[in-house]
Scaffold this motif. Structure first.
Motif, PDB file in Angstrom:
ATOM      1  N   VAL A  53     -89.408  12.690 -35.538  1.00 41.56           N
ATOM      2  CA  VAL A  53     -90.795  12.281 -35.324  1.00 41.56           C
ATOM      3  C   VAL A  53     -91.046  12.017 -33.846  1.00 41.56           C
ATOM      4  O   VAL A  53     -92.032  12.492 -33.258  1.00 41.56           O
ATOM      5  N   ALA A  54     -90.150  11.272 -33.210  1.00 35.99           N
ATOM      6  CA  ALA A  54     -90.334  10.960 -31.796  1.00 35.99           C
ATOM      7  C   ALA A  54     -90.212  12.211 -30.943  1.00 35.99           C
ATOM      8  O   ALA A  54     -90.924  12.381 -29.950  1.00 35.99           O
ATOM      9  N   GLY A  55     -89.313  13.095 -31.338  1.00 39.54           N
ATOM     10  CA  GLY A  55     -89.133  14.326 -30.571  1.00 39.54           C
ATOM     11  C   GLY A  55     -90.356  15.214 -30.628  1.00 39.54           C
ATOM     12  O   GLY A  55     -90.764  15.790 -29.626  1.00 39.54           O
ATOM     13  N   LEU A  56     -90.953  15.328 -31.806  1.00 39.23           N
ATOM     14  CA  LEU A  56     -92.159  16.134 -31.940  1.00 39.23           C
ATOM     15  C   LEU A  56     -93.297  15.541 -31.126  1.00 39.23           C
ATOM     16  O   LEU A  56     -94.070  16.260 -30.495  1.00 39.23           O
ATOM     17  N   ALA A  57     -93.401  14.219 -31.125  1.00 35.23           N
ATOM     18  CA  ALA A  57     -94.456  13.564 -30.353  1.00 35.23           C
ATOM     19  C   ALA A  57     -94.277  13.818 -28.867  1.00 35.23           C
ATOM     20  O   ALA A  57     -95.227  14.130 -28.142  1.00 35.23           O
ATOM     21  N   ALA A  58     -93.040  13.710 -28.401  1.00 36.77           N
ATOM     22  CA  ALA A  58     -92.779  13.935 -26.984  1.00 36.77           C
ATOM     23  C   ALA A  58     -92.976  15.393 -26.609  1.00 36.77           C
ATOM     24  O   ALA A  58     -93.358  15.727 -25.496  1.00 36.77           O
ATOM     25  N   GLY A  59     -92.711  16.281 -27.557  1.00 37.91           N
ATOM     26  CA  GLY A  59     -92.796  17.703 -27.273  1.00 37.91           C
ATOM     27  C   GLY A  59     -94.217  18.228 -27.191  1.00 37.91           C
ATOM     28  O   GLY A  59     -94.436  19.387 -26.821  1.00 37.91           O
ATOM     29  N   THR A  60     -95.228  17.398 -27.545  1.00 37.27           N
ATOM     30  CA  THR A  60     -96.603  17.854 -27.500  1.00 37.27           C
ATOM     31  C   THR A  60     -97.215  17.701 -26.115  1.00 37.27           C
ATOM     32  O   THR A  60     -98.360  18.106 -25.905  1.00 37.27           O
ATOM     33  N   THR A 117     -79.040  16.864 -25.177  1.00 41.66           N
ATOM     34  CA  THR A 117     -78.183  17.962 -24.739  1.00 41.66           C
ATOM     35  C   THR A 117     -78.839  18.814 -23.655  1.00 41.66           C
ATOM     36  O   THR A 117     -78.211  19.706 -23.090  1.00 41.66           O
ATOM     37  N   GLY A 118     -80.132  18.567 -23.375  1.00 43.66           N
ATOM     38  CA  GLY A 118     -80.810  19.271 -22.300  1.00 43.66           C
ATOM     39  C   GLY A 118     -81.117  20.723 -22.575  1.00 43.66           C
ATOM     40  O   GLY A 118     -81.288  21.511 -21.647  1.00 43.66           O
ATOM     41  N   ASP A 119     -81.229  21.101 -23.857  1.00 46.53           N
ATOM     42  CA  ASP A 119     -81.494  22.504 -24.180  1.00 46.53           C
ATOM     43  C   ASP A 119     -82.967  22.775 -24.470  1.00 46.53           C
ATOM     44  O   ASP A 119     -83.341  23.860 -24.894  1.00 46.53           O
ATOM     45  N   GLY A 120     -83.834  21.770 -24.251  1.00 45.97           N
ATOM     46  CA  GLY A 120     -85.261  21.962 -24.453  1.00 45.97           C
ATOM     47  C   GLY A 120     -85.745  21.744 -25.873  1.00 45.97           C
ATOM     48  O   GLY A 120     -86.912  21.964 -26.173  1.00 45.97           O
ATOM     49  N   ALA A 121     -84.864  21.313 -26.777  1.00 37.46           N
ATOM     50  CA  ALA A 121     -85.254  21.085 -28.171  1.00 37.46           C
ATOM     51  C   ALA A 121     -84.570  19.830 -28.694  1.00 37.46           C
ATOM     52  O   ALA A 121     -83.474  19.471 -28.265  1.00 37.46           O
ATOM     53  N   VAL A 122     -85.249  19.156 -29.615  1.00 35.32           N
ATOM     54  CA  VAL A 122     -84.651  18.013 -30.313  1.00 35.32           C
ATOM     55  C   VAL A 122     -84.167  18.522 -31.658  1.00 35.32           C
ATOM     56  O   VAL A 122     -84.960  18.934 -32.504  1.00 35.32           O
ATOM     57  N   ASP A 123     -82.848  18.504 -31.854  1.00 33.39           N
ATOM     58  CA  ASP A 123     -82.282  19.088 -33.057  1.00 33.39           C
ATOM     59  C   ASP A 123     -81.048  18.305 -33.490  1.00 33.39           C
ATOM     60  O   ASP A 123     -80.790  17.192 -33.013  1.00 33.39           O
ATOM     61  N   ALA A 124     -80.305  18.879 -34.418  1.00 34.51           N
ATOM     62  CA  ALA A 124     -79.143  18.194 -34.976  1.00 34.51           C
ATOM     63  C   ALA A 124     -78.082  17.880 -33.932  1.00 34.51           C
ATOM     64  O   ALA A 124     -77.349  16.895 -34.057  1.00 34.51           O
ATOM     65  N   PHE A 125     -77.993  18.697 -32.889  1.00 36.44           N
ATOM     66  CA  PHE A 125     -77.005  18.445 -31.838  1.00 36.44           C
ATOM     67  C   PHE A 125     -77.325  17.146 -31.093  1.00 36.44           C
ATOM     68  O   PHE A 125     -76.431  16.375 -30.733  1.00 36.44           O
ATOM     69  N   ASP A 126     -78.631  16.889 -30.866  1.00 35.66           N
ATOM     70  CA  ASP A 126     -79.031  15.657 -30.204  1.00 35.66           C
ATOM     71  C   ASP A 126     -78.771  14.452 -31.112  1.00 35.66           C
ATOM     72  O   ASP A 126     -78.340  13.392 -30.653  1.00 35.66           O
ATOM     73  N   VAL A 127     -79.046  14.609 -32.409  1.00 36.47           N
ATOM     74  CA  VAL A 127     -78.775  13.527 -33.362  1.00 36.47           C
ATOM     75  C   VAL A 127     -77.284  13.214 -33.390  1.00 36.47           C
ATOM     76  O   VAL A 127     -76.879  12.050 -33.364  1.00 36.47           O
ATOM     77  N   ALA A 128     -76.459  14.262 -33.409  1.00 30.57           N
ATOM     78  CA  ALA A 128     -75.014  14.051 -33.441  1.00 30.57           C
ATOM     79  C   ALA A 128     -74.537  13.337 -32.184  1.00 30.57           C
ATOM     80  O   ALA A 128     -73.679  12.446 -32.246  1.00 30.57           O
TER      81      ALA A 128
END
Length: 256
Positions: free
Chosen positions: A9-16, A233-244
Motif C-alpha cells: 500500500v505504501a509503495g503504491l502511494a509513493a509510486g504515484t 533494493t533500488g530496482d525501481g519497484a516495490v516487490d517481494a525482494f524489498d519485503v524480504a
C-alpha cells in the motif's frame, strides 16, 4: 494489516509521484553544426549535425513531446584510420542532481542508415589490445546515464549499447537508460558514445571489413522520479525482494 500489505500500500502511494522533466539545452540538435550548443565533445571522431532530408531519412523521430524546429540530428562517426587501437568519441551534457534514491531515465531516438550502418564485430587476430579475449574489431554506439562526484568521476553509470544488429535500418528507434541516484552525486551526465575498434591493416580479414559506419541521435529526453523509501533494493519497484530485505533487517535487529 500485515507487513507485506503495508509495504504494498505504501509503495503504491509513493509510486504515484509525478516525474519531473529535466530541461536539456538543445535536445533536438537544431542549431549550427559547428557548435552543437549545450553539448561538450571529446575524441578523434567526427561530431556534427546532419540534415535528415539530405540523408533521405523520413520521417523525423515520432515523438510529439518535442517541438523540433527543423530536421537536424546528431551525427557521429569514427576517424576511420588503420591504426590498431580503440577510438572513443563522445558528446555529453550535465545537469544538477536531485535527491539520493531518485530514479532517472534518459531517452533518445537512434538510427543507422542502410548506406552506412555500424560495422559488425569481427575477430582480428593480428590486432589485440590488452585484456581482449578474443581480439575484435568493429563499431558500437552507447547512450549513457552517469552519476558523478565532486571530482567529476563516475560513481555509477547505466547505458544502452547499439551494435550492427541492434536497430532496424533507416528507421528511428527509441532507446533509453535508467538508474537510481547514489549518495555523493554532484552532477548527472547524459552522454552519447561512438566507439570504433580499428583493425591492423596487415590483418587479411580486417582489410575486407572497413570501419566506416555512423550513428544518428535525436530528441533527447530526461526525467527523474522521486525515490520510493520502500524500494530497498533500488530496482525501481516495490516487490517481494524489498519485503524480504525488510524482514531480514527486522529479524536481525530482534535477535538476542
Amino acid at each position: 494489516m500485515n507487513i507485506f500489505s503495508a509495504c504494498v500500500v505504501a509503495g503504491l502511494a509513493a509510486g504515484t509521484a509525478l516525474a519531473e522533466t529535466i530541461p536539456l539545452v538543445n535536445p533536438t540538435f537544431s542549431d549550427d553544426l559547428s557548435s552543437i550548443t549545450g553539448w561538450s565533445r571529446s575524441g578523434p571522431g567526427t561530431i556534427t549535425t546532419s540534415s535528415q532530408s539530405q540523408d533521405n531519412i523520413n520521417p523525423q523521430p515520432p515523438d510529439s513531446n518535442f517541438n523540433d524546429p527543423d530536421d537536424k540530428s546528431l551525427l557521429m562517426f569514427g576517424p576511420r584510420n588503420d591504426a590498431c587501437s580503440q577510438q572513443v568519441t563522445f558528446v555529453f551534457q550535465e545537469v544538477a542532481p536531485r535527491l539520493e534514491g531518485d530514479r532517472w531515465t534518459v531517452t533518445a531516438f537512434a538510427l543507422e542508415r542502410n548506406s552506412d550502418p555500424l560495422t559488425q564485430t569481427f575477430e582480428s587476430l593480428d590486432c589485440q589490445l590488452p585484456g581482449e579475449d578474443p581480439p575484435a574489431g568493429g563499431e558500437r554506439a552507447v547512450l549513457q546515464l552517469s552519476f558523478r562526484d565532486a571530482t567529476g568521476t563516475s560513481i555509477a553509470s547505466f547505458e544502452q549499447g547499439i551494435t550492427e544488429a541492434s536497430l532496424p535500418r533507416s528507421q528511428w528507434t527509441q532507446i533509453s537508460a535508467t538508474g537510481v541516484q547514489p549518495p555523493g552525486t554532484v552532477s548527472v551526465r547524459v552522454a552519447f558514445f561512438f566507439i570504433q575498434r580499428t583493425a591492423d591493416n596487415q590483418d587479411t580479414f580486417a582489410d575486407n571489413v572497413r570501419e566506416n559506419g555512423a550513428i544518428r541521435f535525436d530528441n533527447v529526453g530526461l526525467e527523474v522520479f522521486p525515490g520510493n523509501p520502500l524500494d530497498r533494493t533500488g530496482d525501481g519497484a516495490v516487490d517481494a525482494f524489498d519485503v524480504a530485505d525488510f524482514v531480514d533487517e527486522v529479524s536481525l535487529s530482534a535477535a538476542p
